[in-house]
Design an enzyme around this catalytic site. Structure first.
Site, mmCIF file in Angstrom:
data_model
loop_
_atom_site.group_PDB
_atom_site.id
_atom_site.type_symbol
_atom_site.label_atom_id
_atom_site.label_comp_id
_atom_site.label_asym_id
_atom_site.label_seq_id
_atom_site.Cartn_x
_atom_site.Cartn_y
_atom_site.Cartn_z
ATOM 1 N N TYR A 182 1.861 7.441 10.643
ATOM 2 C CA TYR A 182 1.124 6.281 10.150
ATOM 3 C C TYR A 182 2.073 5.160 9.728
ATOM 4 O O TYR A 182 1.847 3.993 10.040
ATOM 5 C CB TYR A 182 0.248 6.709 8.976
ATOM 6 C CG TYR A 182 -0.690 5.643 8.453
ATOM 7 C CD1 TYR A 182 -1.911 5.410 9.062
ATOM 8 C CD2 TYR A 182 -0.354 4.888 7.327
ATOM 9 C CE1 TYR A 182 -2.781 4.444 8.577
ATOM 10 C CE2 TYR A 182 -1.212 3.929 6.826
ATOM 11 C CZ TYR A 182 -2.428 3.704 7.458
ATOM 12 O OH TYR A 182 -3.277 2.746 6.978
ATOM 13 N N TYR A 220 -10.698 4.779 5.518
ATOM 14 C CA TYR A 220 -11.142 5.276 6.816
ATOM 15 C C TYR A 220 -12.271 6.257 6.564
ATOM 16 O O TYR A 220 -12.073 7.283 5.904
ATOM 17 C CB TYR A 220 -10.003 5.971 7.552
ATOM 18 C CG TYR A 220 -8.832 5.063 7.893
ATOM 19 C CD1 TYR A 220 -8.747 4.465 9.146
ATOM 20 C CD2 TYR A 220 -7.816 4.825 6.974
ATOM 21 C CE1 TYR A 220 -7.673 3.647 9.473
ATOM 22 C CE2 TYR A 220 -6.745 4.005 7.288
ATOM 23 C CZ TYR A 220 -6.682 3.420 8.538
ATOM 24 O OH TYR A 220 -5.624 2.604 8.854
ATOM 25 N N PRO A 273 -7.094 0.009 18.038
ATOM 26 C CA PRO A 273 -6.738 -0.420 16.678
ATOM 27 C C PRO A 273 -6.794 0.678 15.629
ATOM 28 O O PRO A 273 -6.536 0.404 14.457
ATOM 29 C CB PRO A 273 -7.782 -1.506 16.384
ATOM 30 C CG PRO A 273 -8.967 -1.127 17.220
ATOM 31 C CD PRO A 273 -8.399 -0.530 18.467
ATOM 32 N N HIS A 333 0.831 -1.195 0.000
ATOM 33 C CA HIS A 333 0.000 0.000 0.000
ATOM 34 C C HIS A 333 0.867 1.246 0.000
ATOM 35 O O HIS A 333 1.812 1.367 0.784
ATOM 36 C CB HIS A 333 -0.912 0.014 1.232
ATOM 37 C CG HIS A 333 -2.040 -0.955 1.133
ATOM 38 N ND1 HIS A 333 -3.070 -0.995 2.044
ATOM 39 C CD2 HIS A 333 -2.313 -1.931 0.232
ATOM 40 C CE1 HIS A 333 -3.926 -1.945 1.707
ATOM 41 N NE2 HIS A 333 -3.481 -2.528 0.610
ATOM 42 N N LYS A 336 -1.072 -0.246 15.329
ATOM 43 C CA LYS A 336 0.301 -0.233 15.823
ATOM 44 C C LYS A 336 0.666 -1.438 16.690
ATOM 45 O O LYS A 336 1.844 -1.676 16.958
ATOM 46 C CB LYS A 336 0.558 1.046 16.632
ATOM 47 C CG LYS A 336 0.411 2.332 15.829
ATOM 48 C CD LYS A 336 1.340 2.336 14.628
ATOM 49 C CE LYS A 336 1.207 3.596 13.811
ATOM 50 N NZ LYS A 336 1.940 3.520 12.533
#
Length: 408
Positions: free
Chosen positions: A387, A203, A295, A75, A299
């Protein structure tokens, strides 16, 4: 009575325990892994699936990334959908690093296979582990092996047995400080036999609540809905789940979702937890035994990998040179990066979730943060760095340098 001897006894055969055993084996350090659940259970347990660049690089370096590189999904960013409008955060362009989606259960399968092929001792179904931590001389792990009582003498114990495991509970009261936060949200998760909605994670911030569209393979989707804490799965039949996902993931008023049979479902309340210190005498905690993150930023698995990397290096220093400083400084070395991940996960939780009640001030703050991520390259870069984990790697590196430079 079975009497065994090893250098490091590892409690827990999740990613942390298995990876630690693998790394120690490559350094010539002997270990035994004891797991409460069956092999079938741990290989089927669906957990995290987003791997940071540094995690993948470590797995490649130690020979565990063959199937990941063949089957994992690379990704370069993620979609952020805000009230039905699509925005994209290009994390690779912003940081130079990409992330990977590869289910934790698949990684566990790879690690178990590697340990067993190398002759490693990984014992499943061991439900009665107890620890006798000696101040001087070998410690003892007691359990039942092959139907007989067993005592395993060891130099050190690595507690990789999760939040509910025996390891952390062995530390005497008063020697451990716990920090915890519970969030007013829960995640209802499903695994569905349906192609992913997008090639990247989605998201979605919506007035009805947060939603996440992820994937495990090109044919299997992992999807989540924000629900109230204490909700029952019985209140969420498949039709209701898909209806809510369609509403929250819609783009420009049109449904953007591929549906299919629901294979699994789960309900997890969001919380954060950190135990300090992460060690006591010969016992060292790693992964969920020491810390839990919500979540929202994925991480948990990556933190566990970092823990055992630092811990394996500390064990290697001890056995190779007799230098105890890296072991003594393990907790201090890890905590800055752990708290950075806790902070980012908390920030993401507030960025993405619908707030409880009529908190209009909090809602306006949330809108301002979302506007910044969407419109400010600086804000987008800061989000991308956290991120993919590069900001945390820097904080962890500084902490390790201070410990290494400390006398004794």
């Amino acid at each position: 009575m079975n009497r065994l001897r090893t250098q490091v006894a590892i409690v827990g055969a999740g990613p942390a325990g298995l990876l630690l055993s693998h790394l120690l084996h490559r350094q010539g350090v002997d270990s035994i892994v004891l797991e409460r659940r069956s092999r079938e259970y741990v290989e089927r347990r669906v957990r995290a699936g987003l791997l940071e660049h540094s995690t993948v690089e470590l797995l490649r370096a130690c020979g565990l990334a063959g199937r990941l590189d063949r089957e994992g999904l690379r990704h370069d960013g993620f979609e952020l959908r805000v009230n039905g409008h699509r925005h994209r955060v290009d994390t690779t362009a912003l940081t130079g690093h990409r992330t990977y989606v590869y289910g934790q259960q698949e990684l566990v399968k790879d690690m178990i296979r590697a340990r067993l092929e190398a002759g490693g001792q990984v014992r499943f179904g061991i439900e009665d582990v107890s620890l006798d931590l000696a101040g001087d001389g070998p410690s003892t792990v007691r359990c039942t092996l092959d139907g007989r009582p067993a005592e395993i003498a060891c130099d050190f114990v690595a507690g990789c047995d999760g939040f509910h495991g025996v390891s952390r509970r062995t530390i005497p009261p008063g020697l451990l400080t716990s920090y915890e936060r519970r969030y007013p949200s829960a995640w209802l998760g499903i695994l569905a036999a349906a192609p992913p909605t997008s090639r990247e994670l989605v998201y979605a911030v919506h007035e009805r609540g947060f939603a996440l569209a992820s994937m495990r393979t090109p044919e299997i989707s992992r999807l989540y809905l924000q629900v109230e804490p204490g909700e029952s799965l019985d209140a969420w039949p498949d039709d209701r789940i898909w209806k809510e996902l369609r509403a929250r993931l819609a783009v420009d008023g049109e449904a953007a979702l591929t549906e299919g049979p629901v294979l699994e479902r789960s309900l997890v309340e969001l919380r954060s937890y950190v135990a300090e210190p992460m060690q006591h005498g010969p016992l060292f905690l790693a992964g969920d035994a020491a810390h839990i993150v919500p979540p929202t930023a994925a991480k948990g698995l990556n933190l566990a990998v970092e823990d055992v990397k630092v811990l394996s290096e500390a064990f290697h220093a001890w056995y190779a040179t007799g230098d105890r400083a890296p072991l003594d400084g393990y907790s201090e070395a890890r905590l800055p990066a752990i708290w950075e991940a806790e902070d980012f996960s908390d920030w993401m939780a507030h960025l993405l979730h619908r707030l409880p009640g009529d908190d209009t001030y909090g809602s306006r703050l949330q809108r301002a943060r979302l506007d910044a991520v969407v419109n400010s390259p600086t804000a987008a870069r800061q989000l991308a760095e956290r991120y993919v984990g590069t900001s945390r790697q820097n904080s962890g590196g500084r902490a390790r340098s201070r410990v290494t430079a400390a006398p004794g």
